[in-house]
Motif scaffolding. Structure first.
Motif, PDB file in Angstrom:
ATOM      1  N   GLY A 198     -29.835 -19.691  19.920  1.00  0.00           N
ATOM      2  CA  GLY A 198     -29.893 -21.129  19.822  1.00  0.00           C
ATOM      3  C   GLY A 198     -29.465 -21.549  20.486  1.00  0.00           C
ATOM      4  O   GLY A 198     -28.895 -22.822  20.463  1.00  0.00           O
ATOM      5  N   SER A 199     -30.494 -21.558  21.969  1.00  0.00           N
ATOM      6  CA  SER A 199     -30.707 -22.783  22.961  1.00  0.00           C
ATOM      7  C   SER A 199     -32.201 -23.342  22.469  1.00  0.00           C
ATOM      8  O   SER A 199     -33.140 -22.282  22.702  1.00  0.00           O
ATOM      9  N   SER A 200     -32.106 -24.013  22.947  1.00  0.00           N
ATOM     10  CA  SER A 200     -33.026 -24.911  23.809  1.00  0.00           C
ATOM     11  C   SER A 200     -34.013 -24.538  24.777  1.00  0.00           C
ATOM     12  O   SER A 200     -35.416 -24.750  25.775  1.00  0.00           O
ATOM     13  N   LEU A 201     -33.127 -23.889  25.420  1.00  0.00           N
ATOM     14  CA  LEU A 201     -33.723 -23.792  26.589  1.00  0.00           C
ATOM     15  C   LEU A 201     -33.917 -24.867  27.984  1.00  0.00           C
ATOM     16  O   LEU A 201     -35.523 -24.353  28.786  1.00  0.00           O
ATOM     17  N   VAL A 202     -33.865 -26.032  28.086  1.00  0.00           N
ATOM     18  CA  VAL A 202     -34.491 -27.274  28.965  1.00  0.00           C
ATOM     19  C   VAL A 202     -33.108 -27.625  29.589  1.00  0.00           C
ATOM     20  O   VAL A 202     -33.859 -28.287  30.472  1.00  0.00           O
ATOM     21  N   ILE A 222     -35.620 -14.596  21.484  1.00  0.00           N
ATOM     22  CA  ILE A 222     -35.098 -15.826  21.875  1.00  0.00           C
ATOM     23  C   ILE A 222     -35.008 -15.957  19.897  1.00  0.00           C
ATOM     24  O   ILE A 222     -35.595 -15.630  19.156  1.00  0.00           O
ATOM     25  N   LEU A 223     -34.168 -15.761  19.774  1.00  0.00           N
ATOM     26  CA  LEU A 223     -33.757 -16.806  17.937  1.00  0.00           C
ATOM     27  C   LEU A 223     -33.661 -18.170  18.362  1.00  0.00           C
ATOM     28  O   LEU A 223     -32.336 -18.162  18.835  1.00  0.00           O
ATOM     29  N   THR A 228     -39.352 -22.668  22.128  1.00  0.00           N
ATOM     30  CA  THR A 228     -38.857 -22.861  23.758  1.00  0.00           C
ATOM     31  C   THR A 228     -40.231 -22.832  24.773  1.00  0.00           C
ATOM     32  O   THR A 228     -40.759 -22.113  24.428  1.00  0.00           O
ATOM     33  N   PRO A 229     -39.047 -23.458  25.724  1.00  0.00           N
ATOM     34  CA  PRO A 229     -40.194 -23.176  26.654  1.00  0.00           C
ATOM     35  C   PRO A 229     -39.944 -21.477  27.389  1.00  0.00           C
ATOM     36  O   PRO A 229     -41.534 -21.512  28.534  1.00  0.00           O
ATOM     37  N   LEU A 230     -39.818 -21.299  26.821  1.00  0.00           N
ATOM     38  CA  LEU A 230     -39.274 -19.007  27.687  1.00  0.00           C
ATOM     39  C   LEU A 230     -40.286 -18.434  26.296  1.00  0.00           C
ATOM     40  O   LEU A 230     -39.764 -17.428  26.530  1.00  0.00           O
ATOM     41  N   VAL A 237     -39.772 -13.441  19.477  1.00  0.00           N
ATOM     42  CA  VAL A 237     -39.208 -13.813  19.395  1.00  0.00           C
ATOM     43  C   VAL A 237     -38.823 -14.427  18.038  1.00  0.00           C
ATOM     44  O   VAL A 237     -39.996 -14.008  17.191  1.00  0.00           O
ATOM     45  N   ILE A 238     -37.907 -15.092  17.597  1.00  0.00           N
ATOM     46  CA  ILE A 238     -37.900 -15.668  15.959  1.00  0.00           C
ATOM     47  C   ILE A 238     -37.193 -16.604  15.970  1.00  0.00           C
ATOM     48  O   ILE A 238     -36.610 -17.257  16.839  1.00  0.00           O
ATOM     49  N   HIS A 239     -38.314 -17.852  14.899  1.00  0.00           N
ATOM     50  CA  HIS A 239     -38.015 -18.639  14.835  1.00  0.00           C
ATOM     51  C   HIS A 239     -37.361 -19.186  13.162  1.00  0.00           C
ATOM     52  O   HIS A 239     -38.090 -18.751  12.764  1.00  0.00           O
ATOM     53  N   ALA A 240     -36.006 -18.407  13.171  1.00  0.00           N
ATOM     54  CA  ALA A 240     -35.594 -18.843  11.546  1.00  0.00           C
ATOM     55  C   ALA A 240     -34.029 -19.573  11.948  1.00  0.00           C
ATOM     56  O   ALA A 240     -33.698 -19.572  13.460  1.00  0.00           O
ATOM     57  N   GLU A 241     -33.636 -19.707  11.287  1.00  0.00           N
ATOM     58  CA  GLU A 241     -31.679 -20.113  11.294  1.00  0.00           C
ATOM     59  C   GLU A 241     -31.138 -18.452  10.941  1.00  0.00           C
ATOM     60  O   GLU A 241     -31.441 -17.357  11.486  1.00  0.00           O
ATOM     61  N   ILE A 242     -30.302 -18.352  11.790  1.00  0.00           N
ATOM     62  CA  ILE A 242     -29.392 -17.785  12.590  1.00  0.00           C
ATOM     63  C   ILE A 242     -29.097 -16.782  11.721  1.00  0.00           C
ATOM     64  O   ILE A 242     -28.577 -15.628  11.794  1.00  0.00           O
ATOM     65  N   GLY A 243     -27.582 -18.109  11.212  1.00  0.00           N
ATOM     66  CA  GLY A 243     -27.361 -16.613  10.158  1.00  0.00           C
ATOM     67  C   GLY A 243     -28.009 -15.738  10.001  1.00  0.00           C
ATOM     68  O   GLY A 243     -27.719 -14.773   9.571  1.00  0.00           O
TER      69      GLY A 243
END
Length: 251
Positions: A198-202, A222-223, A228-230, A237-243
């Motif tokens: 849950g961090s944009s890492l910026v 990275i979830l 994100t830039p990283l 890498v998981i682009h999804a809702e965290i819950g």
């Protein structure tokens, strides 16, 4: 084609199972499910109640009054927030001995409320659930401050030394906490899994921690809902809702 969520969770479970000393790193995204607003959304209430820069807070009594007014207005928006599935999952991993600590950019105290011991939570941006004196460092509870502020309409001062009281968060222009940054860097350098949630890492220097972990041999996960830039350095890498992703890990 997007991979089924259960397959992604299986990969995540396998990486966590193989880790000896994982470290969690959380941003605002883990707390939005609890009703805590993030900072960067276009309609974020933080845009209506922007934090006062540190130098202005110190130099202006009027700015301090406004800072406390905005602080209490924001507190009212999420006063009933409780730990969600993401917080509980990390607490379960900590209690199981799989995760050494959680480094967080959040100021809401929900990791401690989820049951993670305070000494295993590294708060890079401080904690908004209490205040400290800028001179002597004494802790002050917010309810007492709010009562005085409501009665007098003036920014509070320390009972012991009359120093300025400020929410125990790191404001814009305020120095990052030395001990917390040192501990976070040590954790990043010694873990074998660095799990970003849950961090944009910026925001730097915090955003440099996954890079530090990777350079020292750790796997990086990275979830996050958005890229994100990283993402390019991550092992998963998981682009999804965290819950929904972390719910199977919450006991």
């Amino acid at each position: 084609m997007m991979e089924p969520l259960q397959d992604t969770i299986a990969k995540l479970r396998g990486i966590i199972a193989g880790a000896r000393s994982a470290v969690g790193f959380t941003g605002a995204g883990i707390s939005t499910e609890s009703g805590v607003p993030d900072f960067r959304s276009p309609d974020s209430p933080w845009m209506r109640h922007k934090p006062i820069p540190f130098d202005l807070f110190v130099s202006s009594a009027a700015a301090r009054r406004e800072a406390w007014r905005r602080k209490f207005a924001m507190d009212d928006l999420y006063r009933d927030a409780t730990p969600n599935r993401g917080h509980r999952a990390l607490a379960s991993l900590v209690h199981a001995g799989k995760m050494a600590a959680v480094i967080t950019q959040n100021i809401d105290g929900l990791h401690q409320a989820s049951g993670i011991p305070a000494e295993q939570v590294v708060e890079l941006h401080g904690n908004g659930t209490y205040a400290r004196c800028l001179d002597c460092g004494m802790r002050h509870e917010l309810q007492a401050i709010r009562t005085i502020f409501g009665q007098k309409g003036a920014a509070p001062v320390c009972d012991d030394c009359q120093g300025l009281l400020k929410s125990a968060t790191i404001s814009f222009g305020q120095a990052m906490p030395v001990d917390e940054m040192r501990k976070a860097q040590e954790l990043a350098m010694t873990c074998d899994l660095f799990f970003v949630i849950g961090s944009s890492l910026v925001v730097h220097p915090a955003a440099g921690l996954p890079v530090l972990a990777k350079r020292n041999g750790a796997k990086v996960i990275i979830l996050n809902r958005q890229e994100t830039p990283l993402d390019e350095i991550a092992d998963l890498v998981i682009h999804a809702e965290i819950g929904p992703v972390l719910e199977p890990f919450a006991l």
